[in-house]
Write an enzyme that holds these catalytic residues in place. Structure first.
Site: not given
Length: 501
Positions: A217, A326, A357, A381
């Site tokens: 994931f 990751d 997280k 941005t």
């Protein structure tokens, strides 16, 4: 003017603790010298079923404007404190899930509240700058004190982002751009590349690929979703590129009883990685990198040995491609080291490490050769939020001052040994206790049993979540202590015994 009751609260609350969020919301403070007596509860308090009637009503109301099916309960964040979460119905639960692994210091930590109150920080809370174009004067100081002070060994470059998925997305872009720059041999892109990329065609949009793993994931946005293979709900109806997917090892536990079998399983998966790289390269769909979680989170808390990850790095070095970890779920001390890949004794740093997280901001660390050469290639941005980096700076100080990584290791060992003991007593119902630090998991015999346990545990004052099909995952704060494990284990035994009888 303050009401007389609030004034009386003032005069009684000069203590060594900091103001809780309830006091902040009611403005019942005047200075840092005036503090309230809020502290973490001693134990859970359950008044209704969880979710209770007020949460159910609020969920129904929310459902009139958006899909509210994933809502567990509505939270009273003013009353949540430390390791305890309060819901809309007055229940207090020991929270071992922490907003899906996202709260490093629990709820309403006094040092973070003080940081928000600090007048020197107000401008960066009020104004959210476009960091790629107009970073604040103190930005480099903030980056050094927060992110760079927590960087994985050997990684000195960092890019902030808003969330975990966009961090992964931009890691992919960095790998693609670096690979193509190497293929050009340092020459600028051709006019054909510049024009064809605008209509989604090669050579400007090349057929590059990245190896990911079964049950992985990496996020729900389209690029990250290409490497996500955990549950159908993440992917159904979304078009995806055909990229190589290797199998992630399925280890047997206890590890010391299955060393030969587990080594064979890891070698099988490593051979598949090499075969896929060769296959896709021959198809003129070059593999530019491997993306892997140190511990697969959403896909079932699947782990592999240091040997497996060392071998993955050797494969990437042999093929001159990138290795990306990751660490969105595993970063910021959850495993007892700041970064889970530090447990693997790699020969050299990975090329990229994504985070979010517990780090409060998204982003990724990377090796210098992955630095973009042209302005605007890694850009949006905001590319993050300086207010979150300010909070992270304080988190970094607390981790160091209170030696929280040591606490995570000690509490984690206590939790794992407690679960292993229970596993023996309830053989056939629970199995495969595993984890690093307090990033821990245990399997139930089937999905129905796991889901039943989570529901019953909430009604007894413990908030937990699942992963994979039948795994119970623990994602507590870094401030979890052995006394909290004892509270959990009392509930664990009471629920599991009912299920086992």
């Amino acid at each position: 003017m303050l009401a007389s009751s609030a004034l009386r609260h003032f005069r009684k609350s000069v203590t060594k603790t900091f103001p809780c969020s309830t006091c902040l919301a009611k403005q019942t403070f005047t200075s840092h010298a005036t503090k309230c007596t809020a502290k973490e509860p001693d134990q859970p308090l359950i008044k209704t079923n969880v979710p209770g009637p007020r949460s159910e009503a609020l969920k129904q109301e929310l459902g009139t404007v958006q899909n509210s099916g994933s809502v567990v309960f509505f939270t009273d964040y003013d009353r949540s404190q430390g390791n305890y979460i309060a819901d809309a119905d007055g229940n207090l639960l020991l929270d071992l899930y922490m907003q899906i692994a996202s709260m490093p210091l629990g709820y309403n930590h006094p040092r973070l509240i003080q940081t928000v109150k600090n007048a020197q920080n107000l401008a960066l809370f009020v104004n959210r700058p476009a960091l790629s174009c107009f970073p604040p004067l103190q930005w480099m100081i903030r980056l050094r004190n927060a992110l760079l002070s927590m960087a994985p060994p050997g990684l000195n470059s960092v890019q902030t982002m808003a969330c975990g998925a966009c961090s992964v997305e931009n890691c992919l872009k960095s790998m693609f751009m670096t690979y193509q720059r190497q293929m050009r041999g340092g020459k600028p892109p051709s006019q054909e590349e510049l024009q064809s990329c605008l209509i989604n065609e090669p050579p400007g949009c090349p057929n590059l690929t990245v190896v990911s793993f079964s049950n992985a994931f990496h996020g729900r946005t389209m690029g990250a979703l290409s490497m996500t293979h955990a549950k159908w709900v993440h992917k159904l109806d979304n078009p995806q590129p055909i990229w190589p997917i290797a199998q992630f090892p399925r280890l047997q536990y206890p590890l010391d009883q299955f060393e030969r079998e587990n080594r064979a399983e890891e070698d099988r998966c490593l051979a598949m990685v090499e075969e896929l790289i060769e296959k896709f390269n021959k198809l003129d769909r070059p593999v530019v990198g491997i993306c892997v979680e140190p511990i697969q989170g959403e896909g079932g808390d699947n782990m592999a040995s240091p040997y497996f990850f060392q071998s993955l790095q050797n494969i990437t070095k042999k093929n001159r491609i990138s290795l990306m970890f990751d660490e969105v779920q595993t970063g910021c001390g959850a495993t007892g080291k700041m970064w889970a890949h530090e447990h693997f004794n790699l020969d050299e740093p990975p090329d990229l490490v994504s985070f979010s997280k517990k780090m409060l901001t998204g982003g990724f660390f990377f090796r210098d050769h992955l630095m973009p050469q042209e302005a605007g290639r890694i850009f949006n941005t905001w590319v993050g939020d300086p207010s979150k980096v300010i909070l992270l700076e304080e988190v970094a100080k607390v981790i160091k001052e209170q030696d929280l990584l040591k606490q995570v290791n000690e509490t984690g060992k206590y939790l794992i040994s407690s679960l292993e003991e229970a596993q023996v007593k309830f053989d056939g119902l629970i199995s495969r206790t595993r984890g690093l630090g307090t990033h821990v998991a245990i399997d139930f015999k089937d999905p129905t049993s796991r889901d039943h346990f989570i529901k019953e545990a909430r009604n007894k004052g413990i908030n937990l979540g699942g992963s994979g099909s039948q795994t119970l995952r623990f994602r507590p704060s870094l401030i979890l202590e052995k006394k909290h494990v004892d509270i959990f284990m009392d509930v664990f035994y009471s629920v599991v015994k009912e299920m086992y009888d």
